[in-house]
Design a protein around this motif. Sequence first.
Motif, PDB file in Angstrom:
ATOM      1  N   LEU A  23       0.816  -1.223   0.000  1.00  0.00           N
ATOM      2  CA  LEU A  23       0.000   0.000   0.000  1.00  0.00           C
ATOM      3  C   LEU A  23       0.848   1.271   0.000  1.00  0.00           C
ATOM      4  CD1 LEU A  23      -2.839  -0.912   2.543  1.00  0.00           C
ATOM      5  CD2 LEU A  23      -2.924  -0.961   0.044  1.00  0.00           C
ATOM      6  N   ARG A  24       2.149   1.157  -0.171  1.00  0.00           N
ATOM      7  CA  ARG A  24       2.999   2.348  -0.109  1.00  0.00           C
ATOM      8  C   ARG A  24       2.679   3.297  -1.263  1.00  0.00           C
ATOM      9  NH1 ARG A  24       6.647   3.351   3.242  1.00  0.00           N
ATOM     10  NH2 ARG A  24       6.710   1.164   3.914  1.00  0.00           N
ATOM     11  N   LYS A  26      -0.087   4.558  -1.977  1.00  0.00           N
ATOM     12  CA  LYS A  26      -1.391   4.278  -2.571  1.00  0.00           C
ATOM     13  C   LYS A  26      -2.493   4.813  -1.672  1.00  0.00           C
ATOM     14  CE  LYS A  26       0.002   0.020  -4.944  1.00  0.00           C
ATOM     15  NZ  LYS A  26      -0.232  -1.442  -5.073  1.00  0.00           N
ATOM     16  N   VAL A  28      -6.163   4.337  -0.014  1.00  0.00           N
ATOM     17  CA  VAL A  28      -6.952   3.190   0.424  1.00  0.00           C
ATOM     18  C   VAL A  28      -8.156   3.696   1.211  1.00  0.00           C
ATOM     19  CG1 VAL A  28      -5.439   2.927   2.428  1.00  0.00           C
ATOM     20  CG2 VAL A  28      -6.909   1.038   1.752  1.00  0.00           C
ATOM     21  N   LEU A  62      -0.800   2.822   9.290  1.00  0.00           N
ATOM     22  CA  LEU A  62      -1.091   2.884   7.863  1.00  0.00           C
ATOM     23  C   LEU A  62      -0.323   4.010   7.193  1.00  0.00           C
ATOM     24  CD1 LEU A  62      -4.905   2.247   7.239  1.00  0.00           C
ATOM     25  CD2 LEU A  62      -2.981   1.027   6.267  1.00  0.00           C
ATOM     26  N   ALA A  68       0.726   4.409   3.377  1.00  0.00           N
ATOM     27  CA  ALA A  68      -0.520   4.551   2.637  1.00  0.00           C
ATOM     28  C   ALA A  68      -1.152   5.917   2.899  1.00  0.00           C
ATOM     29  CB  ALA A  68      -1.498   3.446   3.014  1.00  0.00           C
ATOM     30  N   ASN A 149     -13.087   2.705  -5.265  1.00  0.00           N
ATOM     31  CA  ASN A 149     -12.136   1.765  -5.851  1.00  0.00           C
ATOM     32  C   ASN A 149     -12.451   1.500  -7.314  1.00  0.00           C
ATOM     33  OD1 ASN A 149     -11.215  -1.708  -5.223  1.00  0.00           O
ATOM     34  ND2 ASN A 149     -10.015  -0.043  -6.048  1.00  0.00           N
ATOM     35  N   ASP A 155      -6.978   2.810  -4.448  1.00  0.00           N
ATOM     36  CA  ASP A 155      -6.417   1.583  -5.013  1.00  0.00           C
ATOM     37  C   ASP A 155      -6.934   0.316  -4.339  1.00  0.00           C
ATOM     38  OD1 ASP A 155      -4.258   2.738  -6.895  1.00  0.00           O
ATOM     39  OD2 ASP A 155      -3.889   3.786  -5.014  1.00  0.00           O
ATOM     40  N   ALA A 156      -7.496   0.437  -3.145  1.00  0.00           N
ATOM     41  CA  ALA A 156      -7.989  -0.741  -2.427  1.00  0.00           C
ATOM     42  C   ALA A 156      -8.966  -0.295  -1.349  1.00  0.00           C
ATOM     43  CB  ALA A 156      -6.840  -1.530  -1.804  1.00  0.00           C
ATOM     44  N   VAL A 173      -8.865  -5.477   1.105  1.00  0.00           N
ATOM     45  CA  VAL A 173      -7.931  -5.917   2.140  1.00  0.00           C
ATOM     46  C   VAL A 173      -8.771  -6.329   3.343  1.00  0.00           C
ATOM     47  CG1 VAL A 173      -5.972  -5.298   3.597  1.00  0.00           C
ATOM     48  CG2 VAL A 173      -6.153  -4.358   1.289  1.00  0.00           C
ATOM     49  N   PHE A 184      -0.718  -8.189   4.701  1.00  0.00           N
ATOM     50  CA  PHE A 184      -2.007  -7.872   4.077  1.00  0.00           C
ATOM     51  C   PHE A 184      -2.631  -9.116   3.452  1.00  0.00           C
ATOM     52  CE2 PHE A 184       0.524  -3.953   3.767  1.00  0.00           C
ATOM     53  CZ  PHE A 184      -0.292  -3.087   4.465  1.00  0.00           C
ATOM     54  N   CYS A 186      -5.305  -9.958   0.951  1.00  0.00           N
ATOM     55  CA  CYS A 186      -6.006  -9.207  -0.098  1.00  0.00           C
ATOM     56  C   CYS A 186      -6.777 -10.157  -1.010  1.00  0.00           C
ATOM     57  CB  CYS A 186      -5.012  -8.392  -0.936  1.00  0.00           C
ATOM     58  SG  CYS A 186      -3.931  -7.350   0.038  1.00  0.00           S
TER      59      CYS A 186
END
Length: 605
Positions: A23-24, A26, A28, A62, A68, A149, A155-156, A173, A184, A186
């Motif tokens: 998730l870097r 990104k 969410v 997070l 994230a 999403n 992204d998630a 997730v 994670f 997913c």
Amino acid sequence: MGVGGHFWDLLKPYARFEGFDFLRNKRVAVDLSYWIVQQETAIKGYTRNPHIRTTFFRTVNLFSKFGAYPVFVLDGTPSPLKSQARIMRYFRSSGTDLSSLPETEKGVSVERNRAFLKCIEECVELLELLGMPILKAKGEAEALCAQLNREGHVDACITADSDAFLYGSQCVVKRIQRNSKEPFECYHISDIETGLGLRRNHLIAISLMVGSDHDLNGINGIGLETAVRFVKNFSEDEILNRLHDVARGEPLVIQGDNSAEDESASCSNDKSLKLRIPHCSHCGHPGNKKAHLKFSCEHCNSTAGQSCSHKPAGFKCLCTSCYLDREEKAKQKDASWKLSVCRKIASQENFPNDEILQMYLSNHNGIDDRPHLRWESPNTEMLVDYLAYQQRWEPSYIRQRILPMLSTLYLRDMASAPTSDLLYGSYKFDSIQSVKTRYGHQSYVVKWKKAAASLRDAGNPIPQESDLPLVVDLDEPFDLSEDTDAPYIHIENGGCFLSTDEDMELVQKAFPEEANQFLKEKELKEVKSKRKKSNSATEATHEKTESSTSSGVQLSIKEFYRSSKLRNSSKPEEDSEKGSGSSNDKRRDPSPRFSKSARRRLLFD
């Protein structure tokens, strides 16, 4: 929560377990109600305000640990169907007879209880102080998460509600296990489509048949396996229309299904069954037992006048007649099974529920075309006051736990536009201490130096009390899974330094020169250590060989003859020295030809 019938167990084989950097950088979407309900049921009564504690630590993790950009989504007004289902679930769990429940008015929704709404308000206040964006849905939070999403705004989605797939989510997730190499769990809709052959409309049809948060009952007598098998007979475009047709009592027509064709096909099948070739009762092959004894069986390779081989247990004849017979029976069995499912569907009142279908297929859940998502810096002082009041935490403890988030924001700002600002208004970047590896994930241990101007007294470099981490005696158990890697302060050469764990890529972008210098120094240290190890290894082997020759250690053949030569060459010198000695010395030395007992007798006799 979500689709009934252990729906998550159906998807479990297609889960992906992603690493720390999944998730870097990104965005969410987080279903806030999921976090609150999860911790309320897990640690309620064991800690003070578990919803605030969970929201604080998970948000910091997070944002800083996983890098994230979380967007928090709140539930709006629940649908009347979900309100009714929630009431039924409550009375069902309490053992109350559902037939005695009063009927609620159609179209009237019931809000959650006041205690839960208070938890939501307190978490929203905390998230606003942390600078997180917050969106409120018209109805279900997972519906808005899925829309964000699906439309590419995030992204998630982080939720355990399987309804997110029905609303169109692409990546969910379900679980975050921080102390793991792959934290994670997913689920990607592409993996589900490939593995199960089920698309979004198929999943909606399954939820209608087995039940969901909006209809707990579903269809009586139909479970998850039956629903999955039934919907696979139709394409995604026709499955919902076929459910309407079956519910109205229309005959089921499946594309490519030979069992539902003309009557002529059934007549031909009947003729093929009547013209089935007789088979031997002994070996099971075409023919009869009497004929095989007289003329032999070509399949058993028996000779005339001898009995053919006896068929083993579970024998199946592979001739064309038997194959067609088995195929026809399988079709009849499948057709009768489909007819049974269709009868159950047709017997259900108000099926499929168009209100539930419209809810799942709606694309408007409370956001504009371009939602305003902005992450701001935390209001540290107000945040300290808020958590000190709600959680009874010490201010120094709160500042220590919020520092990873502040350092991440600082490094992001420095990577985009370098400035002369200080971390927390007090610390400047000093150096990279080392590379830290935890659960297979590497990070830099960054050393920050407290600026002299921010100290209480330039001549007294002792840090302020509010900056030092204290040992806090909390009135609640400490949960390491929710906690962050806390930074620590230390004093070196009269200066105050702060050490934090930071993402390696982010530090490289924010301070490229310092990072490159650290990597060069690290490489030189590794080369020197390798040389030292090799030198020490050679010295150890050399000392080992020397000690082995000097001591009574077994030598190799070459070393043995070399050492024996040296001893033989030194013998004449020793003999000459012995010869120059007195005769008394010769008398003292007993002859080596006598045994020890003989020498003892000569001595005492």
